[in-house]
Design an enzyme around this catalytic site. Structure first.
Site, PDB file in Angstrom:
ATOM      1  N   GLY A 172     -12.013   5.157   4.705  1.00 30.73           N
ATOM      2  CA  GLY A 172     -10.954   4.508   3.929  1.00 30.73           C
ATOM      3  C   GLY A 172      -9.853   3.997   4.843  1.00 30.73           C
ATOM      4  N   ALA A 207     -14.933  -2.411  -3.551  1.00 29.33           N
ATOM      5  CA  ALA A 207     -15.712  -3.306  -2.665  1.00 29.33           C
ATOM      6  C   ALA A 207     -15.298  -3.224  -1.194  1.00 29.33           C
ATOM      7  CB  ALA A 207     -15.682  -4.759  -3.127  1.00 29.33           C
ATOM      8  N   ALA A 208     -14.426  -2.277  -0.831  1.00 26.64           N
ATOM      9  CA  ALA A 208     -14.054  -2.138   0.590  1.00 26.64           C
ATOM     10  C   ALA A 208     -15.309  -1.855   1.423  1.00 26.64           C
ATOM     11  CB  ALA A 208     -13.034  -1.024   0.780  1.00 26.64           C
ATOM     12  N   GLY A 209     -16.089  -0.879   0.981  1.00 28.09           N
ATOM     13  CA  GLY A 209     -17.290  -0.497   1.718  1.00 28.09           C
ATOM     14  C   GLY A 209     -18.319  -1.622   1.746  1.00 28.09           C
ATOM     15  N   ASP A 210     -18.509  -2.273   0.608  1.00 24.86           N
ATOM     16  CA  ASP A 210     -19.482  -3.379   0.527  1.00 24.86           C
ATOM     17  C   ASP A 210     -19.065  -4.518   1.456  1.00 24.86           C
ATOM     18  OD1 ASP A 210     -20.985  -2.069  -1.363  1.00 24.86           O
ATOM     19  OD2 ASP A 210     -20.003  -3.032  -3.059  1.00 24.86           O
TER      20      ASP A 210
HETATM   21  P1  ADP Z   1     -15.998   2.725   0.197  1.00 25.77           P
HETATM   22  O1  ADP Z   1     -15.397   1.536  -0.462  1.00 25.77           O
HETATM   23  O2  ADP Z   1     -17.486   2.628   0.338  1.00 25.77           O
HETATM   24  O3  ADP Z   1     -15.542   4.041  -0.362  1.00 25.77           O
HETATM   25  P2  ADP Z   1     -14.115   3.135   2.403  1.00 25.77           P
HETATM   26  O4  ADP Z   1     -13.087   3.478   1.391  1.00 25.77           O
HETATM   27  O5  ADP Z   1     -14.403   4.154   3.436  1.00 25.77           O
HETATM   28  O6  ADP Z   1     -15.508   2.700   1.740  1.00 25.77           O
HETATM   29  O7  ADP Z   1     -13.660   1.779   3.091  1.00 25.77           O
HETATM   30  C1  ADP Z   1     -14.465   1.042   3.989  1.00 25.77           C
HETATM   31  C2  ADP Z   1     -13.592   0.407   5.052  1.00 25.77           C
HETATM   32  O8  ADP Z   1     -12.637  -0.451   4.406  1.00 25.77           O
HETATM   33  C3  ADP Z   1     -12.749   1.382   5.872  1.00 25.77           C
HETATM   34  O9  ADP Z   1     -13.468   1.862   7.000  1.00 25.77           O
HETATM   35  C4  ADP Z   1     -11.555   0.521   6.284  1.00 25.77           C
HETATM   36  O10 ADP Z   1     -11.866  -0.261   7.429  1.00 25.77           O
HETATM   37  C5  ADP Z   1     -11.402  -0.406   5.078  1.00 25.77           C
HETATM   38  N1  ADP Z   1     -10.378   0.124   4.155  1.00 25.77           N
HETATM   39  C6  ADP Z   1     -10.567   0.926   3.073  1.00 25.77           C
HETATM   40  N2  ADP Z   1      -9.407   1.258   2.479  1.00 25.77           N
HETATM   41  C7  ADP Z   1      -8.436   0.634   3.198  1.00 25.77           C
HETATM   42  C8  ADP Z   1      -6.999   0.571   3.113  1.00 25.77           C
HETATM   43  N3  ADP Z   1      -6.331   1.236   2.148  1.00 25.77           N
HETATM   44  N4  ADP Z   1      -6.344  -0.174   4.038  1.00 25.77           N
HETATM   45  C9  ADP Z   1      -6.989  -0.859   5.012  1.00 25.77           C
HETATM   46  N5  ADP Z   1      -8.351  -0.829   5.150  1.00 25.77           N
HETATM   47  C10 ADP Z   1      -9.061  -0.095   4.265  1.00 25.77           C
END
Ligand code: ADP
Length: 251
Positions: free
Chosen positions: A165, A193-196
Site C-alpha cells: 500500500g 485498482a492500485a494493485g491492478d
Molecule cells: P492492492 O490494491 O492489491 O491491495 P496495494 O494497496 O498494496 O495493492 O497497492 C499497490 C501499490 O500501489 C503499492 O505498492 C503502492 O506503490 C501503490 N499505492 C497503494 N496505496 C497508495 C497510497 N495511498 N499512496 C501512494 N501509492 C499507493
C-alpha cells in the site's frame, strides 16, 4: 490484448466498448450466457476499499476459451489473476511454461495456489492480505514482507513482489536481489485498482524491456496516480500520464 469473458447482460457490450476505446484488442474476450463479472466496491473515508465480487461470465471461462491466445505467435508475457476459473489458470500456467512465455500472476482474490504449480510463475505480485493467505506471514513490515517473499521463492516462484500500500513495494528475486521501492506521497482518494494498476504497468514495462528497478518506479507512479482518482478502471492512467508525473516528481 485482453482474454476473458463478458455476459449476455447490458454490461457485456459496454465493457468491450470501454476496452476497445482504450486500444485494447478484445478478439479473445468471449461471451457467456448470464451476467458479466461484477464487483461491488465500497470506499471508506481514508480511501480504503472493500470489494464483493460476483464472478459471472469470468467464472465460466474454460481452457478452450483461452487456447487461441496461447497459440498466437508472438506472446511475450501473460498476466493472470484469480477472477477466472482456477482450472483455466492452471492450464495457462502449464501451457505458458511449455512455450517459454513469461507469466505474471496476481493472486486476487486470494486463494492458495497448489505448491506444485508455484514454479510455473515467473513473477508473483501480491498485496498484504494475499501474502498472509499464501504464506501465513503477516506482511505488516518490510522485514516480514521479505521473509514471506523468500518463503515463496523457496517454494519455487522465481520473483516475488509484495505490495505494501502506501508503504511501497518489495521485490525479491531468486538470485538474491532485493529492491524496495517507496510509494509516491499523494493524497489517496480511492485505492481501488492500485494493485491492478501496479501489475499492469509492470507487465507493460517489462515487455518493453525496461529493467526491473525502473519498471518498479513506473508501477509505483502509475498506482499513485490511480489512488488519486475515483473509480477502478477509470482511474488507471495512460503511459503518457505516468511519464509526465515522473517528470514532475523529479522537479
Ligand atoms: P492492492 O490494491 O492489491 O491491495 P496495494 O494497496 O498494496 O495493492 O497497492 C499497490 C501499490 O500501489 C503499492 O505498492 C503502492 O506503490 C501503490 N499505492 C497503494 N496505496 C497508495 C497510497 N495511498 N499512496 C501512494 N501509492 C499507493
Amino acid at each position: 490484448m485482453m482474454a476473458g469473458a463478458v455476459g449476455t447482460d447490458a454490461f457485456g457490450p459496454e465493457l468491450l466498448a470501454v476496452l476497445q476505446s482504450d486500444g485494447i484488442e478484445t478478439r479473445h474476450v468471449c461471451t457467456k450466457d448470464g451476467t458479466s463479472g461484477l464487483a461491488f466496491i465500497t470506499v471508506d473515508e481514508s480511501g480504503e476499499n472493500t470489494i464483493v465480487l460476483s464472478a459471472g461470465a469470468n467464472g465460466a471461462l474454460k481452457p478452450d476459451d483461452v487456447k487461441g491466445v496461447l497459440e498466437l505467435e508472438d506472446v511475450q508475457a501473460i498476466l493472470i489473476q484469480n477472477e477466472i476459473d482456477w482450472a483455466t489458470n492452471e492450464y495457462v500456467l502449464r501451457q505458458a511454461k511449455a512455450k517459454g512465455i513469461r507469466v505474471l500472476f496476481n493472486p486476487a482474490p486470494a486463494v492458495r495456489i497448489p505448491e506444485e504449480l508455484l514454479h510455473y510463475i515467473d513473477l508473483l505480485v501480491l498485496n498484504e492480505s494475499e501474502t498472509e493467505l499464501m504464506t501465513g506471514i503477516a506482511a505488516d513490515t518490510r522485514e516480514h514482507a521479505e521473509r514471506a517473499a523468500r518463503s515463496l521463492i523457496a517454494a519455487g516462484v522465481r520473483q516475488v513482489i509484495v505490495t505494501l500500500g502506501a508503504a511501497g513495494s518489495l521485490y525479491v528475486c531468486d538470485s538474491g536481489e532485493v529492491v524496495f521501492t517507496p510509494a509516491f506521497r499523494v493524497k489517496a482518494v480511492d485505492t481501488t485498482a492500485a494493485g491492478d494498476t501496479f501489475i499492469g504497468s509492470l507487465a507493460a514495462s517489462l515487455t518493453k524491456g525496461r529493467p526491473m528497478s525502473e519498471a518498479l518506479v513506473h508501477a509505483s507512479a502509475a498506482s499513485a496516480l490511480a489512488v488519486m482518482h475515483k473509480g477502478a478502471q477509470a482511474s488507471i492512467p495512460t503511459e503518457e500520464q505516468v511519464v509526465r508525473f515522473l517528470e514532475e516528481q523529479a522537479g
